[in-house]
Design an enzyme around this catalytic site. Sequence first.
Site, PDB file in Angstrom:
ATOM      1  N   HIS A  64       0.825  -1.227   0.000  1.00  0.00           N
ATOM      2  CA  HIS A  64       0.000   0.000   0.000  1.00  0.00           C
ATOM      3  C   HIS A  64       0.852   1.268   0.000  1.00  0.00           C
ATOM      4  O   HIS A  64       0.565   2.232   0.708  1.00  0.00           O
ATOM      5  CB  HIS A  64      -0.951   0.025   1.203  1.00  0.00           C
ATOM      6  CG  HIS A  64      -2.148  -0.857   1.014  1.00  0.00           C
ATOM      7  ND1 HIS A  64      -3.083  -0.638   0.024  1.00  0.00           N
ATOM      8  CD2 HIS A  64      -2.543  -1.972   1.667  1.00  0.00           C
ATOM      9  CE1 HIS A  64      -4.007  -1.589   0.089  1.00  0.00           C
ATOM     10  NE2 HIS A  64      -3.696  -2.415   1.065  1.00  0.00           N
ATOM     11  N   ASP A 102       0.316  -4.656   5.588  1.00  0.00           N
ATOM     12  CA  ASP A 102      -0.702  -5.589   5.080  1.00  0.00           C
ATOM     13  C   ASP A 102      -0.665  -5.625   3.552  1.00  0.00           C
ATOM     14  O   ASP A 102      -0.101  -4.748   2.910  1.00  0.00           O
ATOM     15  CB  ASP A 102      -2.100  -5.167   5.546  1.00  0.00           C
ATOM     16  CG  ASP A 102      -2.482  -3.761   5.083  1.00  0.00           C
ATOM     17  OD1 ASP A 102      -1.608  -2.873   5.132  1.00  0.00           O
ATOM     18  OD2 ASP A 102      -3.636  -3.542   4.665  1.00  0.00           O
ATOM     19  N   GLU A 103      -1.274  -6.665   2.999  1.00  0.00           N
ATOM     20  CA  GLU A 103      -1.500  -6.776   1.550  1.00  0.00           C
ATOM     21  C   GLU A 103      -0.270  -6.393   0.720  1.00  0.00           C
ATOM     22  O   GLU A 103      -0.329  -5.492  -0.111  1.00  0.00           O
ATOM     23  CB  GLU A 103      -2.709  -5.921   1.140  1.00  0.00           C
ATOM     24  CG  GLU A 103      -4.000  -6.417   1.792  1.00  0.00           C
ATOM     25  CD  GLU A 103      -5.258  -5.708   1.296  1.00  0.00           C
ATOM     26  OE1 GLU A 103      -5.167  -4.567   0.807  1.00  0.00           O
ATOM     27  OE2 GLU A 103      -6.339  -6.304   1.411  1.00  0.00           O
ATOM     28  N   VAL A 104       0.834  -7.097   0.964  1.00  0.00           N
ATOM     29  CA  VAL A 104       2.054  -6.820   0.193  1.00  0.00           C
ATOM     30  C   VAL A 104       1.937  -7.596  -1.127  1.00  0.00           C
ATOM     31  O   VAL A 104       2.516  -8.668  -1.299  1.00  0.00           O
ATOM     32  CB  VAL A 104       3.322  -7.206   0.980  1.00  0.00           C
ATOM     33  CG1 VAL A 104       4.574  -6.725   0.244  1.00  0.00           C
ATOM     34  CG2 VAL A 104       3.276  -6.601   2.384  1.00  0.00           C
ATOM     35  N   PHE A 105       1.125  -7.037  -2.015  1.00  0.00           N
ATOM     36  CA  PHE A 105       0.832  -7.721  -3.274  1.00  0.00           C
ATOM     37  C   PHE A 105       2.107  -7.914  -4.104  1.00  0.00           C
ATOM     38  O   PHE A 105       2.965  -7.038  -4.144  1.00  0.00           O
ATOM     39  CB  PHE A 105      -0.189  -6.936  -4.102  1.00  0.00           C
ATOM     40  CG  PHE A 105      -1.519  -6.782  -3.421  1.00  0.00           C
ATOM     41  CD1 PHE A 105      -2.144  -7.875  -2.822  1.00  0.00           C
ATOM     42  CD2 PHE A 105      -2.155  -5.550  -3.362  1.00  0.00           C
ATOM     43  CE1 PHE A 105      -3.372  -7.738  -2.188  1.00  0.00           C
ATOM     44  CE2 PHE A 105      -3.389  -5.404  -2.732  1.00  0.00           C
ATOM     45  CZ  PHE A 105      -3.996  -6.504  -2.135  1.00  0.00           C
TER      46      PHE A 105
END
Length: 451
Positions: A84, A140-143
């Site tokens: 993010h 969070d959400e470490v794509f």
Amino acid sequence: MRLVHLDLKGAAPRVSYLEQVFPLLSHLGANGVLIEYEDMFPFKGELEILRSPYAYSEEDIERIQQLAEQHKLEVVPLVQTFGHVEFILKHEKYQHLREVERFPNSFNPHVPDTLALLKSILSQVIEKHRRSTWIHIGADEVFHLGEGMDSKNWMSQHKGDVGTMYLRHIKEVLGFLTAQYWGLRVLMWDDMLRKISVGALRAPWGWWHWWSCPAAVQFLTKYVESGFEAVWFASAFKGTTGPAQAWTPLSYHLKNHLSWLKVMQAVPRLAPLRLQGVVLTGWQRYDHYSVLCELLPVSIPSLAICLQTLVNGGFTEEAKRKVLDVLGLESVQLEQSTCEGRGAFPGVEIYHMVEQVNGHLKESILKALEEESAIKGWFSPYHRKRQFGNPRNMESFGSKVLKLHEDWESFVRDLRAQLERIYFPDTVEEWLEENVNPYLDQLRDLVRDYR
């Protein structure tokens, strides 16, 4: 602790609105705010490029903390340190720090410049929050982690996996914070940790953490085995039911909090684990590039219901009475997501006006344009394109359409004025562009062609 999350990556309110909101939060049972500044922080020097044109000033940041102190609210700044980070990696200057070159979502943890940049971002934010005893590092959400060439090479050389690589980067961030800011406690989201084994998590971590999944006890058990002593939970009062959601569904968010209360009741059975706090999240965008979801004034009834539910251990009669009393409402219809009464909370005018937009704007315009047989028969796109029509038939719908147009234009002028009192110009434009213009523009075009 009960923290209310202020997500400033979209629709960041003017400080004058926070002056009205902070006493309300305190009154409803919050004792802290989690502030996700993103590009609203007044970054300086090398980092100035990260600032939004409407970023808060240093004086604003100081004022926010004074207000918080005045109303006994702990301020916890949130700085994203892994995923993010679109607001950073969208800039050409920092493009080389992307995990995957095409996507601006996540940092490449193998480039030394990544940690150097994070150190200066964290330092600037912490220096301006000397009263804060906590910081949240996101994570969070470490794509796409593990998809970049550097990561692939690292994993093959070290026989590691994505989880190990994730923990390695987090440990570097924590190492910097604990060395540089003694006593500062760190929070992070836990979605990336859920996939990591107990063995890997058992290292001597100096963190507390949050998590946000009501399928709870299996994860809690895993964290107890990994040596965690305290957890936080993260619920939601808005911003989780759709990226373009304009109206907050009350019963959905109440049920979310009731399910968290059940999880809280299970925590004592998991000693020595203890519950340290709850964050009521209120996302304003799903990421830096997505549209705005519910505005803060629209979701204040939901926030009040959720906070009082936590304070009272359920949405009891006492909780309901306090919500109505504090917000100046007569009643709340949970299933319909509506409130009766004029209301007396900050931004109540916007609440009522967005309700009109959400419930009537599209419907009334489409009804006029699609159900009026004279428009369909004598003023079709074909007539309008070629600019011909029978005045007799046009006059049969003209006054009605002109009145509808005038009424909505006057309404939108009032709405714009109310939005401008709370928000900066970019938010006002975006919200109207997304929620009003798609319908009103159709009416405007028809009126222009009619004239």
